[in-house]
Design an enzyme around this catalytic site. Structure first.
Site, mmCIF file in Angstrom:
data_model
loop_
_atom_site.group_PDB
_atom_site.id
_atom_site.type_symbol
_atom_site.label_atom_id
_atom_site.label_comp_id
_atom_site.label_asym_id
_atom_site.label_seq_id
_atom_site.Cartn_x
_atom_site.Cartn_y
_atom_site.Cartn_z
ATOM 1 N N LYS A 1 0.872 -1.188 0.000
ATOM 2 C CA LYS A 1 0.000 0.000 0.000
ATOM 3 C C LYS A 1 0.904 1.232 0.000
ATOM 4 O O LYS A 1 1.559 1.533 0.991
ATOM 5 C CB LYS A 1 -0.907 -0.095 1.233
ATOM 6 C CG LYS A 1 -1.301 1.207 1.918
ATOM 7 C CD LYS A 1 -2.287 2.061 1.167
ATOM 8 C CE LYS A 1 -2.485 3.399 1.884
ATOM 9 N NZ LYS A 1 -1.896 4.512 1.135
ATOM 10 N N SER B 1 4.415 7.900 9.999
ATOM 11 C CA SER B 1 4.313 8.708 11.215
ATOM 12 C C SER B 1 4.185 7.838 12.466
ATOM 13 O O SER B 1 3.752 6.681 12.396
ATOM 14 C CB SER B 1 3.096 9.624 11.104
ATOM 15 O OG SER B 1 1.927 8.836 11.007
ATOM 16 N N GLU C 1 9.241 2.017 11.182
ATOM 17 C CA GLU C 1 10.206 3.126 11.116
ATOM 18 C C GLU C 1 9.403 4.413 11.106
ATOM 19 O O GLU C 1 8.580 4.626 10.216
ATOM 20 C CB GLU C 1 11.077 3.026 9.860
ATOM 21 C CG GLU C 1 12.119 1.917 9.912
ATOM 22 C CD GLU C 1 13.101 2.052 11.073
ATOM 23 O OE1 GLU C 1 13.283 3.180 11.582
ATOM 24 O OE2 GLU C 1 13.647 1.023 11.481
ATOM 25 N N CYS D 1 13.467 11.589 6.641
ATOM 26 C CA CYS D 1 13.304 11.139 8.032
ATOM 27 C C CYS D 1 14.599 11.339 8.814
ATOM 28 O O CYS D 1 14.571 11.484 10.028
ATOM 29 C CB CYS D 1 12.881 9.684 8.061
ATOM 30 S SG CYS D 1 13.823 8.669 6.936
ATOM 31 N N GLU E 1 8.561 16.792 15.712
ATOM 32 C CA GLU E 1 8.957 16.664 14.310
ATOM 33 C C GLU E 1 8.102 17.591 13.449
ATOM 34 O O GLU E 1 6.881 17.604 13.566
ATOM 35 C CB GLU E 1 8.764 15.218 13.833
ATOM 36 C CG GLU E 1 9.198 15.031 12.397
ATOM 37 C CD GLU E 1 9.009 13.601 11.889
ATOM 38 O OE1 GLU E 1 7.883 13.083 11.947
ATOM 39 O OE2 GLU E 1 10.000 13.015 11.431
HETATM 40 P P1 NAP Z 1 1.852 8.571 7.420
HETATM 41 O O1 NAP Z 1 0.770 9.567 7.325
HETATM 42 O O2 NAP Z 1 1.962 7.769 8.667
HETATM 43 O O3 NAP Z 1 1.640 7.593 6.182
HETATM 44 C C1 NAP Z 1 2.480 6.510 5.925
HETATM 45 C C2 NAP Z 1 1.697 5.455 5.208
HETATM 46 O O4 NAP Z 1 0.700 4.928 6.084
HETATM 47 C C3 NAP Z 1 0.935 5.953 3.976
HETATM 48 O O5 NAP Z 1 0.926 4.948 2.995
HETATM 49 C C4 NAP Z 1 -0.444 6.187 4.523
HETATM 50 O O6 NAP Z 1 -1.459 6.172 3.562
HETATM 51 C C5 NAP Z 1 -0.571 5.017 5.447
HETATM 52 N N1 NAP Z 1 -1.611 5.150 6.462
HETATM 53 C C6 NAP Z 1 -2.247 6.261 6.891
HETATM 54 N N2 NAP Z 1 -3.134 5.941 7.844
HETATM 55 C C7 NAP Z 1 -3.055 4.603 8.014
HETATM 56 C C8 NAP Z 1 -3.706 3.676 8.846
HETATM 57 N N3 NAP Z 1 -4.637 4.046 9.723
HETATM 58 N N4 NAP Z 1 -3.353 2.373 8.752
HETATM 59 C C9 NAP Z 1 -2.409 1.977 7.891
HETATM 60 N N5 NAP Z 1 -1.772 2.806 7.063
HETATM 61 C C10 NAP Z 1 -2.087 4.101 7.131
HETATM 62 O O7 NAP Z 1 3.274 9.207 7.147
HETATM 63 P P2 NAP Z 1 3.672 10.181 5.929
HETATM 64 O O8 NAP Z 1 3.071 11.507 6.192
HETATM 65 O O9 NAP Z 1 3.410 9.528 4.633
HETATM 66 O O10 NAP Z 1 5.250 10.247 6.098
HETATM 67 C C11 NAP Z 1 5.890 11.161 6.939
HETATM 68 C C12 NAP Z 1 6.323 10.477 8.222
HETATM 69 O O11 NAP Z 1 7.090 9.331 7.906
HETATM 70 C C13 NAP Z 1 7.232 11.326 9.073
HETATM 71 O O12 NAP Z 1 6.865 11.200 10.428
HETATM 72 C C14 NAP Z 1 8.610 10.726 8.860
HETATM 73 O O13 NAP Z 1 9.515 10.903 9.901
HETATM 74 C C15 NAP Z 1 8.266 9.302 8.685
HETATM 75 N N6 NAP Z 1 9.333 8.591 7.992
HETATM 76 C C16 NAP Z 1 10.153 7.790 8.712
HETATM 77 C C17 NAP Z 1 11.180 7.108 8.094
HETATM 78 C C18 NAP Z 1 12.079 6.218 8.879
HETATM 79 O O14 NAP Z 1 12.798 5.455 8.279
HETATM 80 N N7 NAP Z 1 12.070 6.259 10.201
HETATM 81 C C19 NAP Z 1 11.370 7.244 6.720
HETATM 82 C C20 NAP Z 1 10.526 8.085 6.008
HETATM 83 C C21 NAP Z 1 9.497 8.743 6.654
HETATM 84 P P3 NAP Z 1 -2.014 7.565 2.950
HETATM 85 O O15 NAP Z 1 -0.874 8.155 2.228
HETATM 86 O O16 NAP Z 1 -3.123 7.124 2.066
HETATM 87 O O17 NAP Z 1 -2.454 8.401 4.104
#
Ligand code: NAP
Ligand code: MG
Length: 481
Positions: free
Chosen positions: A173, A227, A248, A282, A383
């Site tokens: 996904k 997130s 992550e 990240c 963050e």
């Molecule tokens: P996000 O909102 O958590 O989304 C990540 C993924 O999860 C997307 O595919 C999203 O789909 C999906 N998602 C959303 N709600 C969900 C749910 N209830 N159940 C399952 N999946 C769900 O994060 P983002 O805004 O895309 O990315 C930014 C965050 O990622 C930041 O906090 C960053 O630090 C973190 N990050 C961490 C790393 C690491 O390696 N530690 C690397 C990159 C990014 P949708 O797009 O359809 O909402």
């Protein structure tokens, strides 16, 4: 007419009436394509297809699975320019950064393709006479992969490739803000002749599909990057079912700058880590913790360097910083900048949305530097995920280490110093999973383990040989001859 990108389920491109738009954040008038909005039923179909494909795929030899990954890498390589341009247009990062990332995704596919011919197990001597004992790796089964938008090609690649080479089948996904880059990898696997059902791709709302995914009966494991909020929710759901899980998540990464550092490269490394990719890595630096003796000079130099950064459409040459990925992320950045103004004072540079001329139709935020930021300030603790740097003053090395570690996150951490002892003290005491010395805090390679500590991560590491630990299990054999 904009292209319609279908989901990929059981080897077929599956369409539905409901779609969502993928727009260019540098110019929202540009529609990159429409993606089919997957449903819970699609997730169930994909999970069933993955379960059905599992016996044959896991029985195939590792080198044979590797050959398919090598072929997919070659296919992506042939489309390199197109795939990189797609990424810039859907995510906003500059074209050179996008090219670097697509190159990385190709290398990751090749690296794990090679693991198919190694797949190290264990062979040790027995205490008993004429007993041959060993442990071999086996796949875990159907694996769910949920990925973010900020590395829309590399992260899908570094989950897909080890999952597949270990003999698992996959349900993926992608992030709704940048699904095309992941779609291109799936397209390459399809063209490489991956058997039907081994890889499935369902785009659509994270909430709906995420719930369906953790409920899907055949699922055995979930790998998530994104997130903290979503990660925590997934963890609860997955734990209730005893799914294997790897998370992550967020960070608030520090770079310590000591008075003995090579000054100009320290400035360059901090500016690079804070602002490139619009601060949306990240592993980006969001806190620069600077030793008192050079603090004022360092702040002045970072501000001077930051003012020279060119913000604009990442497709154009000479641009350093592209847009925020979408309106929501831009609003978040601007909200934190306002909080910063109230708590830490006027930023030393930046602080505004840019809408002049060609920037009017994009989500551009100026690279923003706050100085005099205290540990209690919101922009030092939460963050932001945008082009906002908080510079903090430290009395000395000990104080800098304390500030750096005094945070619930622990993804990456960096130090700029020419003192070897300080560098090693930092390496042993920094509470983070990814450390850099005299380099930007961001910028990792795929040959070593990747992942954080503390609230940033949960479960086994990704990438490098460590990736096999999550995507395989051991079968231990005792044989009397
Ligand atoms: P996000 O909102 O958590 O989304 C990540 C993924 O999860 C997307 O595919 C999203 O789909 C999906 N998602 C959303 N709600 C969900 C749910 N209830 N159940 C399952 N999946 C769900 O994060 P983002 O805004 O895309 O990315 C930014 C965050 O990622 C930041 O906090 C960053 O630090 C973190 N990050 C961490 C790393 C690491 O390696 N530690 C690397 C990159 C990014 P949708 O797009 O359809 O909402
Ligand atoms: Mg987009």
């Amino acid at each position: 007419m904009a292209q319609l990108f279908s989901n990929y389920i059981n080897g077929e491109w599956v369409s539905r009436d409901q779609t969502f738009e993928n727009r260019n954040p540098a110019n929202t008038n540009e529609l990159i394509g429409n993606f089919v909005k997957g449903t819970a039923q699609d997730i169930n179909d994909a999970a069933a297809a993955a379960a059905a494909a599992l016996p044959a795929w896991s029985a195939m030899s590792g080198p044979a699975r590797g050959n398919i990954l090598f072929k997919a890498a070659d296919i992506l390589d042939k489309k390199f320019e197109q795939v990189a341009a797609d990424m810039t247009r859907e995510e906003g990062k500059t074209l050179p950064e996008a090219k670097g990332e697509v190159r990385r995704a190709i290398n990751i596919l090749r690296y794990f393709a090679g693991e198919g011919s190694r797949m190290p197990g264990m062979l040790v001597p027995s205490e008993r006479d004429r007993v041959h004992m060993f442990a071999l790796r086996k796949p875990i089964g159907v694996v769910g992969l949920v990925t973010p938008w900020n590395f829309p090609s590399a992260i899908p690649a570094w989950k897909l490739a080890p999952a597949l080479i270990c003999g698992n089948t996959v349900l993926m996904k992608p992030a709704s803000a940048a699904p095309l880059s992941a779609w291109r990898i799936v397209e390459a696997l399809h063209e490489a002749g991956i058997p039907k059902g081994v890889v499935n791709f369902v785009a659509g709302s994270g909430g709906t599909l995420g719930q369906a995914l953790v409920n899907a009966a055949p699922l055995k494991a979930v790998s998530f990057t994104g997130s903290c909020e979503v990660g925590q929710w997934l963890h609860q759901q997955a734990s209730a079912r005893h799914l294997r899980i790897q998370l992550e998540m967020g960070g608030k990464n520090p770079t310590i700058v000591l008075a003995d550092a090579d000054f100009s490269s320290a400035v360059e490394n901090v500016v690079n880590a804070a602002f490139f990719s619009t601060g949306q890595k990240c592993t980006a630096t969001s806190r620069a913790i600077v030793e008192d003796a050079i603090y004022d000079r360092f702040v002045a130099a970072v501000v001077e360097r930051t003012k020279k950064l060119k913000v604009g459409d990442g497709m154009q040459p000479g641009i350093d910083i592209g847009p925020c990925v979408d309106e929501g992320q831009m609003e978040t950045d601007l909200r934190y900048i306002e909080i910063g103004r109230q708590e830490s004072g006027e930023p030393r540079c930046g602080g505004r949305r840019l809408t002049e001329g060609a920037l009017a139709n994009g989500y551009f935020v100026e690279p923003t530097v706050f100085a005099g930021v205290e540990e209690s300030h919101t922009i030092a603790r939460e963050e932001i995920f945008g082009p906002v740097l908080a510079i903090m003053r430290a009395k000395d090395f000990e104080d800098a280490m304390r500030i750096a570690n005094n945070i619930p996150f622990g993804l990456s951490s960096s130090i700029q110093t020419t003192n070897l002892s300080r560098a090693f003290e930092f390496i042993y005491r920094a509470e983070a999973g990814l450390l850099t010395v005299n380099l930007p805090s961001a910028g990792v390679e795929y040959q070593l383990p990747f992942g954080g500590a503390k609230d940033s991560s949960f479960g086994p590491k990704e990438q490098g040989p460590a990736a096999l630990e999550f995507y395989s299990d051991y079968k231990t054999v005792y044989l009397k001859y």
